[in-house]
Design a protein around this motif. Structure first.
Motif, PDB file in Angstrom:
ATOM      1  N   GLN A 191       0.381  -5.969   1.135  1.00 21.99           N
ATOM      2  CA  GLN A 191       1.508  -5.805   0.442  1.00 21.99           C
ATOM      3  C   GLN A 191       1.299  -4.637  -0.492  1.00 21.99           C
ATOM      4  O   GLN A 191       2.002  -4.046  -1.040  1.00 21.99           O
ATOM      5  N   TRP A 192      -0.028  -4.983  -1.290  1.00 23.48           N
ATOM      6  CA  TRP A 192      -0.192  -4.147  -2.341  1.00 23.48           C
ATOM      7  C   TRP A 192      -0.441  -2.868  -1.772  1.00 23.48           C
ATOM      8  O   TRP A 192      -0.214  -1.906  -2.389  1.00 23.48           O
ATOM      9  N   GLU A 248       1.064  -1.398   0.549  1.00 21.92           N
ATOM     10  CA  GLU A 248       2.381  -0.777   0.825  1.00 21.92           C
ATOM     11  C   GLU A 248       3.028  -0.221  -0.526  1.00 21.92           C
ATOM     12  O   GLU A 248       3.519   0.777  -0.596  1.00 21.92           O
ATOM     13  N   TRP A 249       2.719  -1.146  -1.727  1.00 21.39           N
ATOM     14  CA  TRP A 249       3.253  -0.960  -2.879  1.00 21.39           C
ATOM     15  C   TRP A 249       2.580   0.663  -3.372  1.00 21.39           C
ATOM     16  O   TRP A 249       3.131   1.463  -4.094  1.00 21.39           O
ATOM     17  N   GLY A 260      11.164  -2.248  -3.280  1.00 23.52           N
ATOM     18  CA  GLY A 260      10.419  -3.147  -2.247  1.00 23.52           C
ATOM     19  C   GLY A 260      11.148  -4.465  -2.376  1.00 23.52           C
ATOM     20  O   GLY A 260      12.208  -4.621  -3.381  1.00 23.52           O
TER      21      GLY A 260
END
Length: 220
Positions: free
Chosen positions: A143-144, A146-147, A192
């Motif tokens: 997820q990080w 993606e951010w 997000g």
């Protein structure tokens, strides 16, 4: 091509990023004043909250540690001087807001938010030292990543959501529960999925009327 910042990223302080603050230990630092309260006693609780036993222990696994960020998150950050330090609500909200404020354009991973919070003075000396000493926990960091791909940063909202288990405030110890929502937004209008977690904060101070500091945080 994935940047070194993205490759080095680790778990976030929330939900899917499974960021759990280090457990155990408490102290106090009122900005250069009194010594720590080392053994506060929590009243027996009868509800559902984990107030008497906030700690979530676990061994840290050695991993290469990325360099700490020296940048300031976009949008700025609240500092202890901006709030009434004798107000446990204000101090706990300020600390958890700092802990969940990420900016992937300056942060290598969520651990940088921990270090910023420690350096800002929201935490007791003992808790700050624990966060400084431990490396980021080794997780996938999907997820990080993606951010980071979207140069995202988080906007943090904290809602006070205490239950019947919370002990009454003592002279040198208090407990607070917050629902934290960290909403990532990035470049070119990217938005997000918000991350929502329940956070329990233990606060201590050296004497009535002295500044509160956060001595421990548990994520549920």
């Amino acid at each position: 091509m994935i940047s070194s910042r993205t490759r080095n990223a680790t778990a976030s302080a929330a939900a899917v990023l499974t960021f759990a603050l280090v457990a155990g230990g408490c102290g106090s630092d009122d900005g250069g004043a009194e010594a720590a309260v080392t053994t506060p006693s929590a009243p027996v609780a009868t509800g559902t909250g984990p107030y008497p036993t906030p700690s979530v222990t676990g061994a840290d696994t050695a991993e290469p540690t990325p360099p700490a960020s020296t940048g300031t998150p976009r949008g700025g950050r609240v500092r202890p001087k901006d709030v009434d330090l004798t107000d446990a609500d204000a101090v706990s909200e300020g600390a958890i807001t700092a802990l969940w404020t990420f900016d992937t354009t300056v942060d290598h991973g969520p651990h940088d938010a921990e270090l910023r919070t420690a350096e800002a003075g929201w935490l007791t000396d003992a808790y700050a030292d624990r966060l400084r000493a431990r490396p980021p926990r080794p997780v996938s960091g999907a997820q990080w990543q993606e951010w980071a791909d979207h140069d995202a940063r988080t906007t943090v909202a904290a809602d006070k959501t205490e239950d019947a288990a919370r002990p009454p405030d003592g002279d040198t110890e208090a407990w607070r529960q917050w629902t934290v929502t960290a909403t990532p937004s990035g470049s070119k209008g990217w938005a997000g999925e918000p991350v929502v977690v329940a956070v329990y904060a233990q606060l201590t101070r050296t004497a009535p009327g002295k500044p509160w500091r956060v001595a421990d945080v548990t994520v549920r």
